[in-house]
Design a protein around this motif. Structure first.
Motif: not given
Length: 137
Positions: A72-78
């Protein structure tokens, strides 16, 4: 005999005007825009949330984050917030601001990850360890 173009994959339906901050129109104004995020339909979002709820290891959580970016081209930041982390609420969990990503998705994915961290504290410890909060000083 001319061949017909392959059917396009279903795209997420547009949110009601004024109800969302997704800036979906920007994707169609720019011919070079990355429209992969629109492939996350409401049904697929439900499957994603179910998959996040089923996570039981830190490696699986990382794999979900990688797949979000690849597909999706979405980065997940945790990561931990500036204050100390006592519960899953102490983590900063966010999706990168990408045009076309629905407000509800931006809220549902972090909420599912927080539920996962509540159920599996070992994943929360692994996230902290990945940010060197549990390492020697």
């Amino acid at each position: 005999m001319p061949t017909s173009p392959p059917p396009s994959p279903p795209l997420r339906t547009e949110c009601p005007p004024g109800a969302c901050i997704c800036e979906r129109a920007r994707l169609f104004d720019d011919p070079d825009a990355d429209r992969r995020v629109l492939l996350l339909t409401r049904e697929q979002e439900k499957r994603l949330i179910e998959r996040i709820d089923a996570i039981s290891t830190y490696a699986e959580l990382q794999r979900i984050g990688q797949r979000l970016y690849e597909q999706l081209g979405v980065r997940l930041h945790i990561g931990p917030r500036a204050n100390e982390v006592r519960t899953a609420r102490g983590f900063a969990i966010e999706l990168s601001p990408v045009p076309g990503l629905c407000r509800k998705t931006r809220q549902a994915v972090p909420a599912a990850i927080r539920r996962c961290l509540d159920r599996h504290p070992e994943i929360a410890y692994a996230v902290l360890d990945a940010h060197d909060l549990l390492g020697p000083r």
